[in-house]
Design a protein around this motif. Sequence first.
Motif, PDB file in Angstrom:
ATOM      1  N   GLN A  87      -0.153 -18.146  -6.692  1.00  0.00           N
ATOM      2  CA  GLN A  87       0.994 -17.877  -5.831  1.00  0.00           C
ATOM      3  C   GLN A  87       1.410 -16.410  -5.935  1.00  0.00           C
ATOM      4  OE1 GLN A  87       4.702 -19.937  -6.765  1.00  0.00           O
ATOM      5  NE2 GLN A  87       4.904 -20.513  -4.605  1.00  0.00           N
ATOM      6  N   ALA A  88       1.439 -15.893  -7.153  1.00  0.00           N
ATOM      7  CA  ALA A  88       1.797 -14.485  -7.366  1.00  0.00           C
ATOM      8  C   ALA A  88       0.785 -13.574  -6.682  1.00  0.00           C
ATOM      9  CB  ALA A  88       1.873 -14.171  -8.860  1.00  0.00           C
ATOM     10  N   GLU A  89      -0.491 -13.926  -6.783  1.00  0.00           N
ATOM     11  CA  GLU A  89      -1.541 -13.135  -6.148  1.00  0.00           C
ATOM     12  C   GLU A  89      -1.406 -13.172  -4.629  1.00  0.00           C
ATOM     13  OE1 GLU A  89      -4.640 -10.579  -5.648  1.00  0.00           O
ATOM     14  OE2 GLU A  89      -3.502 -11.058  -7.475  1.00  0.00           O
ATOM     15  N   ALA A  90      -1.003 -14.317  -4.087  1.00  0.00           N
ATOM     16  CA  ALA A  90      -0.812 -14.441  -2.639  1.00  0.00           C
ATOM     17  C   ALA A  90       0.329 -13.538  -2.172  1.00  0.00           C
ATOM     18  CB  ALA A  90      -0.522 -15.891  -2.272  1.00  0.00           C
ATOM     19  N   TYR A  91       1.403 -13.501  -2.949  1.00  0.00           N
ATOM     20  CA  TYR A  91       2.527 -12.628  -2.598  1.00  0.00           C
ATOM     21  C   TYR A  91       2.100 -11.161  -2.642  1.00  0.00           C
ATOM     22  CZ  TYR A  91       6.065 -16.329  -2.566  1.00  0.00           C
ATOM     23  OH  TYR A  91       6.813 -17.436  -2.250  1.00  0.00           O
ATOM     24  N   LYS A  92       1.262 -10.823  -3.628  1.00  0.00           N
ATOM     25  CA  LYS A  92       0.757  -9.446  -3.709  1.00  0.00           C
ATOM     26  C   LYS A  92      -0.074  -9.106  -2.479  1.00  0.00           C
ATOM     27  CE  LYS A  92      -2.058  -6.228  -6.400  1.00  0.00           C
ATOM     28  NZ  LYS A  92      -2.834  -5.823  -5.198  1.00  0.00           N
ATOM     29  N   LYS A  93      -0.927 -10.050  -2.056  1.00  0.00           N
ATOM     30  CA  LYS A  93      -1.750  -9.822  -0.870  1.00  0.00           C
ATOM     31  C   LYS A  93      -0.880  -9.596   0.364  1.00  0.00           C
ATOM     32  CE  LYS A  93      -5.730 -12.640  -2.324  1.00  0.00           C
ATOM     33  NZ  LYS A  93      -6.485 -13.892  -2.031  1.00  0.00           N
ATOM     34  N   LEU A  94       0.183 -10.387   0.491  1.00  0.00           N
ATOM     35  CA  LEU A  94       1.098 -10.210   1.622  1.00  0.00           C
ATOM     36  C   LEU A  94       1.781  -8.848   1.552  1.00  0.00           C
ATOM     37  CD1 LEU A  94       2.734 -13.755   1.797  1.00  0.00           C
ATOM     38  CD2 LEU A  94       1.298 -12.695   3.555  1.00  0.00           C
ATOM     39  N   GLY A  95       2.158  -8.465   0.344  1.00  0.00           N
ATOM     40  CA  GLY A  95       2.771  -7.147   0.170  1.00  0.00           C
ATOM     41  C   GLY A  95       1.818  -6.039   0.572  1.00  0.00           C
ATOM     42  N   ASP A  96       0.548  -6.195   0.186  1.00  0.00           N
ATOM     43  CA  ASP A  96      -0.467  -5.189   0.520  1.00  0.00           C
ATOM     44  C   ASP A  96      -0.675  -5.092   2.037  1.00  0.00           C
ATOM     45  OD1 ASP A  96      -0.834  -4.746  -2.181  1.00  0.00           O
ATOM     46  OD2 ASP A  96      -2.690  -5.917  -2.316  1.00  0.00           O
ATOM     47  N   VAL A  97      -0.797  -6.244   2.688  1.00  0.00           N
ATOM     48  CA  VAL A  97      -1.060  -6.256   4.141  1.00  0.00           C
ATOM     49  C   VAL A  97       0.082  -5.608   4.906  1.00  0.00           C
ATOM     50  CG1 VAL A  97      -1.270  -7.747   6.168  1.00  0.00           C
ATOM     51  CG2 VAL A  97      -2.580  -8.259   4.108  1.00  0.00           C
ATOM     52  N   TRP A  98       1.302  -6.002   4.577  1.00  0.00           N
ATOM     53  CA  TRP A  98       2.446  -5.439   5.307  1.00  0.00           C
ATOM     54  C   TRP A  98       2.639  -3.956   4.996  1.00  0.00           C
ATOM     55  CZ3 TRP A  98       3.995  -7.391   9.479  1.00  0.00           C
ATOM     56  CH2 TRP A  98       4.075  -8.776   9.677  1.00  0.00           C
ATOM     57  N   SER A  99       2.417  -3.561   3.755  1.00  0.00           N
ATOM     58  CA  SER A  99       2.582  -2.145   3.394  1.00  0.00           C
ATOM     59  C   SER A  99       1.545  -1.274   4.093  1.00  0.00           C
ATOM     60  CB  SER A  99       2.481  -1.963   1.877  1.00  0.00           C
ATOM     61  OG  SER A  99       3.535  -2.627   1.212  1.00  0.00           O
ATOM     62  N   ARG A 100       0.302  -1.745   4.134  1.00  0.00           N
ATOM     63  CA  ARG A 100      -0.753  -0.977   4.798  1.00  0.00           C
ATOM     64  C   ARG A 100      -0.502  -0.858   6.300  1.00  0.00           C
ATOM     65  NH1 ARG A 100      -4.448  -3.697   1.227  1.00  0.00           N
ATOM     66  NH2 ARG A 100      -4.882  -5.220   2.869  1.00  0.00           N
ATOM     67  N   SER A 101       0.189  -1.821   6.852  1.00  0.00           N
ATOM     68  CA  SER A 101       0.476  -1.776   8.292  1.00  0.00           C
ATOM     69  C   SER A 101       1.665  -0.875   8.606  1.00  0.00           C
ATOM     70  CB  SER A 101       0.737  -3.190   8.828  1.00  0.00           C
ATOM     71  OG  SER A 101       2.001  -3.665   8.409  1.00  0.00           O
ATOM     72  N   GLY A 102       2.313  -0.337   7.553  1.00  0.00           N
ATOM     73  CA  GLY A 102       3.455   0.555   7.747  1.00  0.00           C
ATOM     74  C   GLY A 102       4.792  -0.142   7.673  1.00  0.00           C
ATOM     75  N   ASN A 103       4.786  -1.462   7.477  1.00  0.00           N
ATOM     76  CA  ASN A 103       6.036  -2.223   7.378  1.00  0.00           C
ATOM     77  C   ASN A 103       6.401  -2.380   5.901  1.00  0.00           C
ATOM     78  OD1 ASN A 103       6.620  -3.165  10.295  1.00  0.00           O
ATOM     79  ND2 ASN A 103       4.437  -3.564  10.014  1.00  0.00           N
ATOM     80  N   ILE A 104       6.930  -1.296   5.355  1.00  0.00           N
ATOM     81  CA  ILE A 104       7.120  -1.175   3.910  1.00  0.00           C
ATOM     82  C   ILE A 104       8.159  -2.147   3.360  1.00  0.00           C
ATOM     83  CG2 ILE A 104       7.523   0.450   2.039  1.00  0.00           C
ATOM     84  CD1 ILE A 104       5.132   1.092   3.817  1.00  0.00           C
ATOM     85  N   ILE A 105       9.217  -2.399   4.117  1.00  0.00           N
ATOM     86  CA  ILE A 105      10.255  -3.300   3.616  1.00  0.00           C
ATOM     87  C   ILE A 105       9.729  -4.724   3.517  1.00  0.00           C
ATOM     88  CG2 ILE A 105      12.549  -4.272   4.072  1.00  0.00           C
ATOM     89  CD1 ILE A 105      13.333  -1.565   5.251  1.00  0.00           C
ATOM     90  N   CYS A 106       8.913  -5.133   4.494  1.00  0.00           N
ATOM     91  CA  CYS A 106       8.257  -6.442   4.399  1.00  0.00           C
ATOM     92  C   CYS A 106       7.368  -6.489   3.162  1.00  0.00           C
ATOM     93  CB  CYS A 106       7.410  -6.708   5.649  1.00  0.00           C
ATOM     94  SG  CYS A 106       8.340  -7.366   7.040  1.00  0.00           S
ATOM     95  N   GLY A 107       6.619  -5.425   2.949  1.00  0.00           N
ATOM     96  CA  GLY A 107       5.769  -5.362   1.773  1.00  0.00           C
ATOM     97  C   GLY A 107       6.577  -5.464   0.499  1.00  0.00           C
ATOM     98  N   GLY A 108       7.680  -4.728   0.446  1.00  0.00           N
ATOM     99  CA  GLY A 108       8.543  -4.755  -0.733  1.00  0.00           C
ATOM    100  C   GLY A 108       9.127  -6.126  -0.993  1.00  0.00           C
ATOM    101  N   HIS A 109       9.446  -6.844   0.086  1.00  0.00           N
ATOM    102  CA  HIS A 109       9.966  -8.206  -0.057  1.00  0.00           C
ATOM    103  C   HIS A 109       8.964  -9.089  -0.794  1.00  0.00           C
ATOM    104  CE1 HIS A 109      11.635 -12.162   1.163  1.00  0.00           C
ATOM    105  NE2 HIS A 109      10.358 -12.478   1.349  1.00  0.00           N
ATOM    106  N   TYR A 110       7.703  -9.031  -0.370  1.00  0.00           N
ATOM    107  CA  TYR A 110       6.696  -9.902  -0.981  1.00  0.00           C
ATOM    108  C   TYR A 110       6.314  -9.449  -2.392  1.00  0.00           C
ATOM    109  CZ  TYR A 110       6.329 -12.457   3.355  1.00  0.00           C
ATOM    110  OH  TYR A 110       6.620 -13.252   4.438  1.00  0.00           O
ATOM    111  N   TYR A 111       6.341  -8.144  -2.643  1.00  0.00           N
ATOM    112  CA  TYR A 111       6.122  -7.683  -4.017  1.00  0.00           C
ATOM    113  C   TYR A 111       7.259  -8.178  -4.920  1.00  0.00           C
ATOM    114  CZ  TYR A 111       2.500  -4.459  -2.345  1.00  0.00           C
ATOM    115  OH  TYR A 111       1.363  -3.910  -1.790  1.00  0.00           O
ATOM    116  N   THR A 112       8.465  -8.267  -4.359  1.00  0.00           N
ATOM    117  CA  THR A 112       9.598  -8.804  -5.108  1.00  0.00           C
ATOM    118  C   THR A 112       9.382 -10.278  -5.426  1.00  0.00           C
ATOM    119  OG1 THR A 112      11.150  -7.238  -4.107  1.00  0.00           O
ATOM    120  CG2 THR A 112      12.096  -9.241  -5.052  1.00  0.00           C
ATOM    121  N   GLU A 113       8.847 -11.020  -4.452  1.00  0.00           N
ATOM    122  CA  GLU A 113       8.557 -12.434  -4.691  1.00  0.00           C
ATOM    123  C   GLU A 113       7.538 -12.584  -5.825  1.00  0.00           C
ATOM    124  OE1 GLU A 113      10.061 -15.180  -3.259  1.00  0.00           O
ATOM    125  OE2 GLU A 113      11.405 -13.569  -2.585  1.00  0.00           O
ATOM    126  N   LYS A 114       6.571 -11.681  -5.858  1.00  0.00           N
ATOM    127  CA  LYS A 114       5.595 -11.699  -6.956  1.00  0.00           C
ATOM    128  C   LYS A 114       6.300 -11.436  -8.287  1.00  0.00           C
ATOM    129  CE  LYS A 114       1.766  -9.309  -9.132  1.00  0.00           C
ATOM    130  NZ  LYS A 114       1.117  -8.001  -9.318  1.00  0.00           N
TER     131      LYS A 114
END
Length: 285
Positions: A87-114
């Motif tokens: 589950q933690a790894e999945a949240y990291k993957k979501l954080g990576d995808v959103w951050s790479r797309s330029g949506n940093i706050i979305c990425g930060g949200h999922y890194y927080t979930e991790k």
Amino acid sequence: MFKKPIIPLSLIALIAIGGIYMYSKKAPSETKSEKDAVNQIAESEVRNDADAFNHILKMASGLVDQTVRDSVALIQKEVTSADKVQQAEAYKKLGDVWSRSGNIICGGHYYTEKAKITNTAADWRFAAGLLFYAAGGAADSIAKSYAIDLAINGFNSALALDSTDVDSKVQLAVCLIDGKNRVMDGVTMLKQVEKIQPDHEYMNITLGRLAIVSGQFDKAIPRLKRLAELHPDNLEAHYYLAEAYRASGDKVSSVQALENAKKHFAKMPEAQKQIEELIQNIKKS
């Protein structure tokens, strides 16, 4: 009397967060009235953090292509795993995808979930740091407020696990000062850091900036002058030092500070151009 700054602080902000947005895509253009209408509707509907993030996620989803949306949908299925490691790894993957797309706050949200799962100082610090910088460039008021709140929580969580983390303490202080207008609380934290690390770079930048805003140029100038000497590659230090001199009425020293800055950024044409424009503006003022 404090004079209106002529140094473009927006440029400084761009320098600070520019690297984070290297993967960003250009958003569809909107008129001011359209943007205002979207924000007004959204703000009236936002009642809690879940509503705020749904608003942010909806905006982010509209700015990416189908490939990104498909990747997100696929990874979301992994989030439901009963295995906390997966589950933690999945949240990291979501954080990576959103951050790479330029949506940093979305990425930060999922890194927080991790970080909520791993509960390590490093993960909390990483998520909070990303949100801290993303908040500075957020145009949407809901996204900005959400990022600041999440960053504050993240830095507090990191400090609860590692009280010696002065970088998190400084960034937390800036969140309180700039994001919550809790100036005295933030300054108190910065002063605590100053006792431990008197030459801490970002702490001195922040206290120097606040001294300029409050008209305490006698405190701002020596602080920023020393900082520019210790960290000649810190463009903010040179800019704020020049502004402190200019606002105090010393245009000669202000120009000299910027001329000195040019020597350290010879390989940055855009910075050179901006610095020269500032010099000319000061001479004309």
